[in-house]
Write an enzyme that holds these catalytic residues in place. Structure first.
Site, mmCIF file in Angstrom:
data_model
loop_
_atom_site.group_PDB
_atom_site.id
_atom_site.type_symbol
_atom_site.label_atom_id
_atom_site.label_comp_id
_atom_site.label_asym_id
_atom_site.label_seq_id
_atom_site.Cartn_x
_atom_site.Cartn_y
_atom_site.Cartn_z
ATOM 1 N N ASN A 174 -34.278 14.791 23.980
ATOM 2 C CA ASN A 174 -33.133 14.405 23.134
ATOM 3 C C ASN A 174 -32.864 15.376 21.978
ATOM 4 O O ASN A 174 -31.719 15.594 21.605
ATOM 5 C CB ASN A 174 -33.265 12.961 22.649
ATOM 6 C CG ASN A 174 -34.510 12.714 21.837
ATOM 7 O OD1 ASN A 174 -35.528 13.391 22.001
ATOM 8 N ND2 ASN A 174 -34.439 11.751 20.952
ATOM 9 N N GLY A 202 -42.348 11.265 23.104
ATOM 10 C CA GLY A 202 -41.660 10.677 24.252
ATOM 11 C C GLY A 202 -41.731 9.168 24.199
ATOM 12 O O GLY A 202 -41.905 8.567 23.123
ATOM 13 N N SER A 203 -41.628 8.567 25.360
ATOM 14 C CA SER A 203 -41.547 7.110 25.422
ATOM 15 C C SER A 203 -42.920 6.460 25.246
ATOM 16 O O SER A 203 -43.956 7.083 25.496
ATOM 17 C CB SER A 203 -40.975 6.703 26.778
ATOM 18 O OG SER A 203 -41.845 7.154 27.801
ATOM 19 N N GLU A 262 -35.801 -0.258 23.994
ATOM 20 C CA GLU A 262 -35.170 0.655 23.031
ATOM 21 C C GLU A 262 -33.822 1.062 23.638
ATOM 22 O O GLU A 262 -33.773 1.477 24.804
ATOM 23 C CB GLU A 262 -36.082 1.877 22.888
ATOM 24 C CG GLU A 262 -35.552 2.940 21.992
ATOM 25 C CD GLU A 262 -36.458 4.186 22.000
ATOM 26 O OE1 GLU A 262 -37.365 4.273 22.844
ATOM 27 O OE2 GLU A 262 -36.232 5.058 21.162
ATOM 28 N N CYS A 284 -34.525 9.069 18.351
ATOM 29 C CA CYS A 284 -35.643 8.109 18.323
ATOM 30 C C CYS A 284 -35.572 7.181 17.127
ATOM 31 O O CYS A 284 -36.024 6.044 17.196
ATOM 32 C CB CYS A 284 -36.976 8.851 18.339
ATOM 33 S SG CYS A 284 -37.120 10.043 17.000
ATOM 34 N N GLU A 324 -45.905 10.584 19.268
ATOM 35 C CA GLU A 324 -44.647 10.326 18.555
ATOM 36 C C GLU A 324 -43.745 9.574 19.527
ATOM 37 O O GLU A 324 -43.138 10.180 20.413
ATOM 38 C CB GLU A 324 -44.005 11.650 18.107
ATOM 39 C CG GLU A 324 -44.902 12.526 17.248
ATOM 40 C CD GLU A 324 -45.169 11.945 15.863
ATOM 41 O OE1 GLU A 324 -44.304 11.197 15.354
ATOM 42 O OE2 GLU A 324 -46.234 12.219 15.298
HETATM 43 P P1 NAD Z 1 -40.507 10.493 28.381
HETATM 44 O O1 NAD Z 1 -41.710 9.753 27.902
HETATM 45 O O2 NAD Z 1 -39.864 10.065 29.635
HETATM 46 O O3 NAD Z 1 -40.855 12.041 28.581
HETATM 47 C C1 NAD Z 1 -41.501 12.808 27.577
HETATM 48 C C2 NAD Z 1 -42.290 13.932 28.241
HETATM 49 O O4 NAD Z 1 -43.274 13.368 29.098
HETATM 50 C C3 NAD Z 1 -41.440 14.863 29.093
HETATM 51 O O5 NAD Z 1 -41.851 16.190 28.862
HETATM 52 C C4 NAD Z 1 -41.746 14.437 30.523
HETATM 53 O O6 NAD Z 1 -41.707 15.490 31.436
HETATM 54 C C5 NAD Z 1 -43.168 13.898 30.416
HETATM 55 N N1 NAD Z 1 -43.420 12.811 31.374
HETATM 56 C C6 NAD Z 1 -42.537 11.895 31.837
HETATM 57 N N2 NAD Z 1 -43.150 11.035 32.688
HETATM 58 C C7 NAD Z 1 -44.446 11.412 32.753
HETATM 59 C C8 NAD Z 1 -45.586 10.933 33.468
HETATM 60 N N3 NAD Z 1 -45.510 9.889 34.283
HETATM 61 N N4 NAD Z 1 -46.766 11.560 33.287
HETATM 62 C C9 NAD Z 1 -46.862 12.627 32.456
HETATM 63 N N5 NAD Z 1 -45.801 13.133 31.783
HETATM 64 C C10 NAD Z 1 -44.617 12.543 31.919
HETATM 65 O O7 NAD Z 1 -39.495 10.478 27.137
HETATM 66 P P2 NAD Z 1 -38.036 11.073 27.082
HETATM 67 O O8 NAD Z 1 -37.143 10.243 27.951
HETATM 68 O O9 NAD Z 1 -38.062 12.538 27.282
HETATM 69 O O10 NAD Z 1 -37.674 10.825 25.539
HETATM 70 C C11 NAD Z 1 -37.179 9.613 25.084
HETATM 71 C C12 NAD Z 1 -38.240 8.805 24.396
HETATM 72 O O11 NAD Z 1 -38.891 9.599 23.420
HETATM 73 C C13 NAD Z 1 -37.667 7.627 23.627
HETATM 74 O O12 NAD Z 1 -38.519 6.531 23.779
HETATM 75 C C14 NAD Z 1 -37.679 8.107 22.184
HETATM 76 O O13 NAD Z 1 -37.722 7.081 21.219
HETATM 77 C C15 NAD Z 1 -38.904 8.931 22.171
HETATM 78 N N6 NAD Z 1 -38.819 9.911 21.108
HETATM 79 C C16 NAD Z 1 -39.645 9.795 20.040
HETATM 80 C C17 NAD Z 1 -39.539 10.696 19.005
HETATM 81 C C18 NAD Z 1 -40.430 10.632 17.794
HETATM 82 O O14 NAD Z 1 -40.398 11.571 17.012
HETATM 83 N N7 NAD Z 1 -41.210 9.593 17.602
HETATM 84 C C19 NAD Z 1 -38.594 11.708 19.070
HETATM 85 C C20 NAD Z 1 -37.767 11.781 20.180
HETATM 86 C C21 NAD Z 1 -37.885 10.883 21.199
#
Ligand code: NAD
Length: 471
Positions: free
Chosen positions: A127, A200-201, A346, A256, A222
């Site tokens: 994002n 990430g999530s 979310e 996020c 995070e």
């Molecule tokens: P995501 O968790 O789907 O992916 C994040 C990363 O993990 C990516 O690089 C992806 O390739 C990897 N990934 C995905 N599935 C995986 C798996 N099964 N095993 C290992 N790695 C895997 O998150 P997203 O959709 O890229 O981002 C959105 C989420 O991130 C939202 O929940 C948002 O709130 C959160 N976010 C948090 C912050 C923060 O600073 N706290 C900032 C931005 C986004």
């Protein structure tokens, strides 16, 4: 066919292992610990960003239709600001931090020595694909680590560009970007790192934490969550509506810390809703799809997920969409079903539920019935109410009378709590996060205290007196 896939997987695993080994050996050479070396590497990062500003803005536009203003303010500029801060403060941050030594240890001195962890892994989301991969990298470099970076496969253009630029800027033994999706991330997570920084999530955060636990690797997670926004009656209505519209619809709500839902005192609800509608039209025009300032949803999966929320309440603004353009209009939902998915997940998109409350207790209870959010927003001029909300709720960070802005103060640690994350960064907090703060007690040979050695002769009363005085 299967054989080919297995062969490919084996090759990838071998590549990952050899890069990790390469970086481990390089860290062991102590080259990354030199302060001037770290500053030189930070400067290289800054120069790379400046030299490729147009290409980065272009990639962000292709991935998320980000306006260049947003691309600079929330991605490139914020990283350059953090690099500048690190460049000017690094010498001070890296110095041993002297602490008091109890008289018991006489003659001695004590200090905390920030040590790099070693080889770190940084996994980024899509994002804010520049900011969320490079801000942790600034911390990793400043603290003297090597790093492997894994950008998100969903922000295709930005990830490919950053991968190319970083891999040209740095030697692989020091910093290396490995592109890929789930399989590649799993290969990386199977290796032993000294620190893992994941954004990430919450769902994937669990997986990363489990993988790290196998090697007892420290982590920063995070994550996301549902960040509430409380609106009291005692406010500047115009500024409140403006700031909510800005914070919710920047990057089309794919932020996020975007306000996830509004909790508004029912006495002011109608006035707030019409002001929010007013500012949506003022900022994005009568047809936001035509506005240069309105971004797009990252992909069809997220587009469909977001559209499915529209049935969880009554649409009172927006609600239109165009799948071929991954466009969803800024949308307000009233009469939201509190048990529906929109109030469980979310939202992470341009849909804003408006929920009214009769008294503050109801609002606080609703927030506390959910997982601890990444951010919380309070709009009020009433300091008593503000203190009460701050005391009775938990959140990673808070902005009072605005949205998102606590992220833009590097003096404040940025991170979650509970389900929204572990560990915080930005500015010196990044340096500390990527360092092991090593305790050192340095004694001399001048004085010896025989009482501590066996056979023990001191009676307990004397021992208690001495410990009371000396510790
Ligand atoms: P995501 O968790 O789907 O992916 C994040 C990363 O993990 C990516 O690089 C992806 O390739 C990897 N990934 C995905 N599935 C995986 C798996 N099964 N095993 C290992 N790695 C895997 O998150 P997203 O959709 O890229 O981002 C959105 C989420 O991130 C939202 O929940 C948002 O709130 C959160 N976010 C948090 C912050 C923060 O600073 N706290 C900032 C931005 C986004």
């Amino acid at each position: 066919m299967n054989n080919t896939i297995n062969e490919q997987a084996k090759t990838n695993a071998n590549d990952v292992q050899s890069i990790v080994k390469f970086q481990r050996d390089y860290f062991a050479s102590n080259a990354t610990k030199d302060i001037q070396f770290r500053k030189d590497q930070l400067l290289k990062l800054k120069n790379m960003l400046n030299a490729n500003e147009d290409a980065i803005i272009d990639a962000l536009h292709k991935d998320l239709r980000k306006h260049e203003f947003e691309a600079y303010a929330t991605e490139i500029g914020i990283v350059i600001g953090d690099i500048d801060k690190a460049l000017s403060k690094l010498t001070k941050w890296a110095k041993p931090r002297k602490v008091k030594t109890p008289p018991f240890h006489y003659v001695a001195s004590s200090y905390i020595k920030p040590d790099p962890y070693g080889n770190v892994l940084i996994i980024a989301p899509w994002n804010y694909p520049v900011q969320l991969m490079l801000l942790p990298l600034v911390g990793a470099i400043a603290a003297g680590n090597t790093a492997i970076l894994k950008p998100s496969e969903l922000s295709v253009h930005t990830s490919a560009l950053l991968s190319k630029l970083l891999n040209e800027t740095y030697d692989a033994q020091y910093i290396k970007v490995i592109e890929g999706a789930v399989e590649e991330t799993q290969l990386l997570l199977a290796e032993k790192f000294d620190f893992i920084f994941f954004t990430g999530s919450t769902r994937v955060g669990h997986l990363v934490y489990q993988a790290a636990a196998k090697n007892l690797t420290p982590v920063a997670l995070e994550l996301g969550g549902k960040s509430p926004c409380i609106v009291d009656t005692d406010i500047h209505l115009d500024f409140t509506a403006k700031r909510i519209v800005w914070g919710k619809f920047i990057n089309v709500g794919q932020t996020c810390i975007a306000p996830d839902y509004i909790l508004v005192d029912k006495k002011i609800k109608d006035a707030l809703v019409s002001k929010i509608q007013f500012y949506i039209h003022k900022f994005f025009g009568e047809n936001p799809q035509e506005s240069e300032s309105m971004g797009r949803i990252i992909n069809d999966v997220h587009f469909d997920r977001l559209l499915s929320y529209l049935k969880d309440g009554d649409v009172i603004e927006g609600g239109t969409s165009d799948r071929s353009d991954k466009y969803i209009a800024p949308t307000l939902l009233d009469n939201v079903n509190m048990d529906a998915p929109i109030m469980e997940d979310e939202i992470f998109g341009p849909i804003l539920p408006i929920i009214e409350y009769g008294n503050l207790r109801e609002a606080i209870d609703l927030i506390n019935s959910k997982e601890k959010p990444l951010a919380l927003y309070i709009f009020s001029k009433n300091n008593k109410k503000i203190s009460r909300i701050l005391d009775e709720t938990s959140a990673g960070g808070v902005t009072v009378n605005d949205t998102l802005m606590h992220i833009a103060n590097g003096a404040l640690p940025f991170g979650g709590v509970g389900a929204s994350g572990i560990g915080a960064y930005h500015g010196q907090h990044s340096f500390d996060l990527f360092s092991h703060l090593k305790s050192v007690l340095h004694r001399s040979f001048l004085v010896e205290e025989p009482i501590r050695y066996a056979p023990y002769k001191l009676n307990l009363n004397w021992l208690k007196k001495i410990m009371d005085w000396a510790l």
